[in-house]
Design a protein around this motif. Structure first.
Motif, short mmCIF file in Angstrom:
data_model
loop_
_atom_site.label_atom_id
_atom_site.label_comp_id
_atom_site.label_asym_id
_atom_site.label_seq_id
_atom_site.Cartn_x
_atom_site.Cartn_y
_atom_site.Cartn_z
N ARG A 61 0.80 -1.21 -0.11
CA ARG A 61 0.14 0.02 -0.02
C ARG A 61 0.92 1.26 -0.01
NH1 ARG A 61 -4.87 -1.47 3.88
NH2 ARG A 61 -5.51 -3.52 3.00
N THR A 62 1.80 1.14 -0.86
CA THR A 62 2.73 2.36 -1.03
C THR A 62 3.13 2.71 -2.51
OG1 THR A 62 4.71 1.01 -1.10
CG2 THR A 62 3.99 1.85 1.22
N SER A 63 3.19 4.15 -2.58
CA SER A 63 3.76 4.24 -4.01
C SER A 63 4.98 4.14 -4.26
CB SER A 63 3.35 5.90 -4.26
OG SER A 63 3.73 6.28 -5.53
N ILE A 64 5.46 3.58 -5.57
CA ILE A 64 6.66 3.20 -5.72
C ILE A 64 7.35 4.35 -6.96
CG2 ILE A 64 6.71 1.12 -4.86
CD1 ILE A 64 6.43 0.02 -7.66
N LEU A 65 6.21 4.78 -7.58
CA LEU A 65 6.59 5.65 -8.95
C LEU A 65 5.49 6.61 -9.02
CD1 LEU A 65 8.83 5.83 -11.03
CD2 LEU A 65 7.43 4.68 -12.60
N ALA A 66 5.74 7.72 -9.23
CA ALA A 66 4.75 8.85 -9.34
C ALA A 66 5.33 10.16 -9.91
CB ALA A 66 4.11 9.33 -7.88
N GLY A 67 4.64 10.83 -10.97
CA GLY A 67 5.04 11.88 -11.30
C GLY A 67 3.88 12.77 -12.03
N ASP A 68 3.39 13.93 -11.25
CA ASP A 68 2.37 14.59 -11.62
C ASP A 68 1.18 14.04 -11.50
OD1 ASP A 68 3.53 17.03 -11.90
OD2 ASP A 68 3.79 17.32 -14.02
N ASP A 69 0.89 12.98 -10.76
CA ASP A 69 -0.22 11.98 -10.57
C ASP A 69 -1.45 12.74 -10.33
OD1 ASP A 69 0.61 12.68 -7.91
OD2 ASP A 69 0.52 10.36 -7.32
N HIS A 70 -1.35 13.87 -9.89
CA HIS A 70 -2.41 14.81 -9.51
C HIS A 70 -2.99 15.68 -10.49
CE1 HIS A 70 0.67 17.73 -9.81
NE2 HIS A 70 -0.22 18.55 -9.83
N LEU A 71 -2.11 15.41 -11.88
CA LEU A 71 -2.70 16.38 -12.98
C LEU A 71 -4.06 15.79 -13.59
CD1 LEU A 71 -1.40 18.70 -14.74
CD2 LEU A 71 -0.40 17.08 -16.10
N VAL A 72 -5.03 16.54 -14.15
CA VAL A 72 -6.23 15.99 -14.71
C VAL A 72 -5.87 16.19 -16.07
CG1 VAL A 72 -8.66 16.44 -15.00
CG2 VAL A 72 -7.63 17.06 -12.88
N LEU A 73 -6.07 15.18 -16.89
CA LEU A 73 -5.71 14.95 -18.22
C LEU A 73 -7.04 14.37 -18.82
CD1 LEU A 73 -2.11 14.22 -18.35
CD2 LEU A 73 -3.03 16.33 -19.08
N PRO A 74 -7.13 14.41 -20.35
CA PRO A 74 -8.04 13.67 -21.05
C PRO A 74 -7.82 12.30 -20.77
CG PRO A 74 -7.34 15.66 -22.45
CD PRO A 74 -6.56 15.60 -21.05
N VAL A 75 -8.69 11.35 -20.86
CA VAL A 75 -8.39 9.93 -20.75
C VAL A 75 -8.97 8.93 -21.73
CG1 VAL A 75 -7.87 10.01 -18.16
CG2 VAL A 75 -10.31 9.54 -19.00
N ALA A 76 -9.86 9.71 -22.58
CA ALA A 76 -10.69 9.11 -23.58
C ALA A 76 -11.44 7.74 -23.05
CB ALA A 76 -9.43 8.66 -24.84
N GLY A 77 -11.07 6.47 -23.85
CA GLY A 77 -11.81 5.40 -23.34
C GLY A 77 -11.54 4.96 -21.92
N LEU A 78 -10.62 5.25 -21.55
CA LEU A 78 -10.61 4.95 -20.06
C LEU A 78 -11.58 5.62 -19.18
CD1 LEU A 78 -8.73 3.57 -17.96
CD2 LEU A 78 -7.43 5.69 -17.77
N GLY A 79 -12.20 6.61 -19.66
CA GLY A 79 -13.55 6.93 -19.07
C GLY A 79 -14.70 5.90 -18.59
N VAL A 80 -14.62 4.81 -19.42
CA VAL A 80 -15.37 3.90 -19.54
C VAL A 80 -15.72 3.32 -18.01
CG1 VAL A 80 -16.05 1.69 -20.55
CG2 VAL A 80 -15.66 3.43 -21.87
N VAL A 81 -14.53 3.23 -17.34
CA VAL A 81 -14.50 2.48 -16.26
C VAL A 81 -15.58 3.15 -14.98
CG1 VAL A 81 -13.20 1.76 -14.17
CG2 VAL A 81 -11.95 1.74 -16.44
N PRO A 82 -15.61 4.44 -14.85
CA PRO A 82 -16.68 4.95 -14.01
C PRO A 82 -17.97 4.55 -14.49
CG PRO A 82 -15.02 6.50 -14.21
CD PRO A 82 -14.84 5.45 -15.18
N LEU A 83 -18.28 4.54 -15.54
CA LEU A 83 -19.58 4.31 -16.24
C LEU A 83 -19.82 2.63 -16.08
CD1 LEU A 83 -21.98 4.57 -18.10
CD2 LEU A 83 -20.40 4.00 -20.07
N LEU A 84 -18.90 2.02 -16.11
CA LEU A 84 -19.13 0.39 -15.82
C LEU A 84 -19.45 0.19 -14.53
CD1 LEU A 84 -16.29 -1.39 -18.01
CD2 LEU A 84 -19.15 -1.03 -18.53
N ILE A 85 -18.95 0.99 -13.51
CA ILE A 85 -19.16 0.96 -11.99
C ILE A 85 -20.55 1.47 -11.62
CG2 ILE A 85 -18.59 1.72 -9.79
CD1 ILE A 85 -15.78 2.14 -10.48
N GLU A 86 -21.15 2.40 -12.47
CA GLU A 86 -22.38 2.74 -12.33
C GLU A 86 -23.52 1.63 -12.79
OE1 GLU A 86 -25.97 4.94 -11.35
OE2 GLU A 86 -24.05 4.67 -10.36
N VAL A 87 -23.02 1.21 -13.98
CA VAL A 87 -23.71 0.13 -14.50
C VAL A 87 -23.86 -1.26 -13.70
CG1 VAL A 87 -24.03 -1.55 -16.61
CG2 VAL A 87 -23.74 1.08 -16.83
#
Length: 305
Positions: A61-87
């Motif tokens: 439960r630790t981060s081993i690699l991170a860089g600008d991981d807070h940055l909000v960017l377009p994610v294209a089809g990756l956005g399907v994941v929250p949709l699948l959770i709701e479904v």
């Protein structure tokens, strides 16, 4: 995109403590462990790309690699994941019938990725549409699901999951006009890596919901980015004989590459997310981008094995 972005100073592995339990002791985590990834990301930054990266060790439960991981960017089809959770959550609570059929003539038209547009059958049950959206990145199937649960429903689910840097903006379109949202979905590497960790840990909404979504995503055919390093069969890897586990989702659109998932082997289990936004006029065909994703896959495989 303006002046080239500098590689974030925090884009280096952090040392983790020794693990115990069922897996073999992992190799030490050092900057050499992720040397290929770091070189690739540095080259992307020099070319002007924006990069958001996160890799977490699931057992520690630790981060081993991170860089600008807070940055909000377009994610294209990756956005399907929250949709699948709701479904899946609505299937579970009974407010949505998995076998309710949808006719594609009633769905917002899109002719990009996917299989349904090529099938003879014009109507499919919602549960099959979820499988298509997860496994083949079927944008028409995703639009059908989104039309059934609604943008507001998915946004409420995102808020309920505690995600503040993840958003679904619009359905998928062949082209976007001035009155349309510029991208269908946004997100950060930190939240997507965490989201996959929660899914595989059976903590998203409920155990049954999490298992259903992880099952859908384990069918993903796109192993051309991070997944290329695994050597898994893109069409049949849900139960790999070697015991290697990959549950992932990718996103691709002009100027955007994204992937998040979980990769687990005998030494470790990792959740990861890499999102890259780039100017195609600078990085003409995205080859440099794809090589960077594959380099990360090689480094992840070295860590879990």
């Amino acid at each position: 995109m303006g002046a080239p972005a500098e590689l974030p100073r925090d884009l280096v592995p952090t040392r983790a403590s020794r693990r115990g339990g069922r897996r073999i002791a992992p190799r030490p985590v050092t900057t050499r462990t992720f040397a290929s990834s770091l070189r690739g990301l540095e080259a992307l930054a020099e070319a002007g790309a924006q990069v958001s990266l996160r890799v977490d060790d699931l057992d520690r439960r630790t981060s081993i690699l991170a860089g600008d991981d807070h940055l909000v960017l377009p994610v294209a089809g990756l956005g399907v994941v929250p949709l699948l959770i709701e479904v899946a959550a609505r299937f579970e609570d009974g407010s949505l019938d998995p076998f309710e059929r949808v006719d594609r003539q009633a769905v917002a038209s899109v002719h990009t990725a996917g299989t349904w547009q090529h099938l003879a059958t014009s109507s499919l049950p919602l549960v099959d549409l979820a499988v298509l959206a997860a496994s083949t990145g079927d944008t028409l199937a995703a639009n059908a699901l989104l039309g059934r649960v609604g943008l507001d429903g998915v946004r409420a689910r995102i808020e309920g999951l505690g995600l503040t840097r993840t958003a679904i903006m619009d359905h998928f379109r062949d082209s976007r006009g001035p009155d349309d949202a510029p991208h269908p979905a946004l997100g950060s590497a930190r939240e997507y890596a965490t989201l996959f960790s929660v899914l595989v840990g059976a903590q998203a909404v409920s155990v049954r919901v999490s298992e259903r979504i992880a099952g859908w995503l384990s069918l993903n055919h796109d192993l051309g980015l991070v997944g290329a390093a695994t050597g898994l069969d893109p069409f049949a890897h849900a139960s790999d004989p070697s015991g290697l586990v990959l549950v992932n989702k990718t996103g691709r659109e002009p100027g955007v590459r994204a992937e998040a998932g979980v990769l687990a082997g005998p030494r470790a289990g990792l959740s990861y997310a890499l999102i890259v936004r780039f100017d195609e006029r600078v990085i003409t065909h995205g080859v440099q981008i794809d090589e960077c994703f594959r380099a990360l896959g090689v480094d992840l495989m070295e860590y879990v094995y």
